[in-house]
Design an enzyme around this catalytic site. Sequence first.
Site, short mmCIF file in Angstrom:
data_model
loop_
_atom_site.label_atom_id
_atom_site.label_comp_id
_atom_site.label_asym_id
_atom_site.label_seq_id
_atom_site.Cartn_x
_atom_site.Cartn_y
_atom_site.Cartn_z
N GLU A 146 44.81 -10.22 68.96
CA GLU A 146 43.87 -11.16 69.09
C GLU A 146 42.96 -11.13 67.88
O GLU A 146 42.55 -12.27 67.52
CB GLU A 146 42.86 -10.77 70.28
CG GLU A 146 43.56 -10.69 71.67
CD GLU A 146 44.12 -12.26 71.86
OE1 GLU A 146 43.58 -13.01 71.47
OE2 GLU A 146 45.02 -11.82 72.77
N GLU A 225 51.89 -17.64 68.81
CA GLU A 225 52.00 -16.20 69.58
C GLU A 225 52.87 -15.19 68.74
O GLU A 225 52.56 -13.96 68.46
CB GLU A 225 52.52 -16.33 70.85
CG GLU A 225 51.61 -16.92 71.86
CD GLU A 225 50.10 -16.48 71.81
OE1 GLU A 225 49.91 -15.38 71.87
OE2 GLU A 225 49.20 -17.32 71.77
#
Lengths: 302, 193
Positions: A146, A225
């Site tokens: 993150e 991602e």
Amino acid sequence: MKSDFYHEISANRFKSGVIMVFFIAFVAVVGYVFGLANGYGPSWGLMAFFLSLLVAVFSFFWGDQIVLSLSGARLADKKRDFNFYTVAENLCLGSGLPQPKLYVLEDSAPNAFATGRDPKHASICATTGLLTKLNRTELEGVISHELSHVQNYDSRLMVITSVLVGTVALLSDWFTRSLWFDRHDRDEDNKSNLGIIIFILAIVLSLLAPIIAQLIQLAISRRREFLADASAVALTRYPKGLIAALEKISADYEPLETANRATAHLYFVNPFKGKKITGMFLNLFNTHPPIEERINALRTIS
Amino acid sequence: MYILLVLPVIIAVYLIYIYNQFVSLRAQIKAAIQEIGNQLKRQADLIPNLIGAVKGYLKHETAIFDKLTEARKNALAAVEEGNAQKMSEASAKINQVFTPFKAILESNPEIKGSDIVKELTMNLSDTADKVMYSRRLLINLALQYNTLLSTIPSKFIGQMFGFKEEAGLKTPEGQSDWLEVSSTETTTPKVDL
């Protein structure tokens, strides 16, 4: 190996910039064509441009607040969420990033997301399911993933993108409606070939716009991602932690209750994984790459 | 004609930019070394608290207490000196003694149930992580700085203003740069919500 990886980061950052410009141009052009087809002239393009700019500016400054308040998360506490809090602290120490605001979302599905326009105005949110199901090393993997989104300015792009996608959908909706209701009034005095071509083009665009916007959104988040996983490992230097976290989460089949279509791409893993979405677009409309692909990519790093 | 005017401006801007990068990196390196010191001091200060909390239960383990106290003294001396290399070695020494100590704590059911001991060990492990991460930051910054100093053309600017190479840190031989954590230690404490 290592230089390849850093090259990949800069290449991907460049590409994401191009996508962003393309997106804004796309919105303006679609608005322009819609305006011509409706007989309002090019002013519609300008209107669409300013509207999308306004929405984009709004989402730039307050998008993270909107996303966070919609999810209903609470601020994290060092005593109560010791591992989450200290792991984030440590990773920021190691990367030289400022400490983001930390939020906890009451949901038993293990997931997390990052938001905010830059590292100084970033927030990371984790679900209680993530905090209770993962151990410290695994949590470190997820939080550094993150943080990488924050560091790479993904969180900014993601918030803006979701609002732009919304604008395009709104615009095409608006157009399709106005097309069917206003069109026949002006049919008499607008029979030139150009008018017909633009009319057809506009119909095609109105059908394509939401799909293209959706696909761009997916292209952004899928590649990102992989990149965030790779940068996360560069930070923790421990791919096994992230791999273990992904394996644990993929074994968990609980869908996240608070996620919706507009916020799906923000999360660590696809929040809809438990729900069965069937159809030919199943693979195309998935906001995240399959977890096995992410694990395989991580294995090649280690 | 214009190029004669523009070129010096471009060169001046580039010079200022590179000079500022050197200065800013050097300041960041200094801050990173200080951070290692702060975290190591915190780690060292937790040791007497932990010893105080478990001494009553572990009357026969005086040898390991002595070792811990010695590692602590060593760490505080390194902090006093402010040498990054010595500080990171001192931290490694604490971890070396702390790992078997943790095993002792975990095997003792009386201690395992104590909230204070749990909190102290958690904080000690966390500060060990913090030392490791600030070390890593120092290594990265020193690498950036030294690369700037050894590549053309920034090399000439560095030499012009007399910037010296930064030592950075050596990673101890055969020791990986992350901490392996036992699974019992990493199980998340129950959160009441």
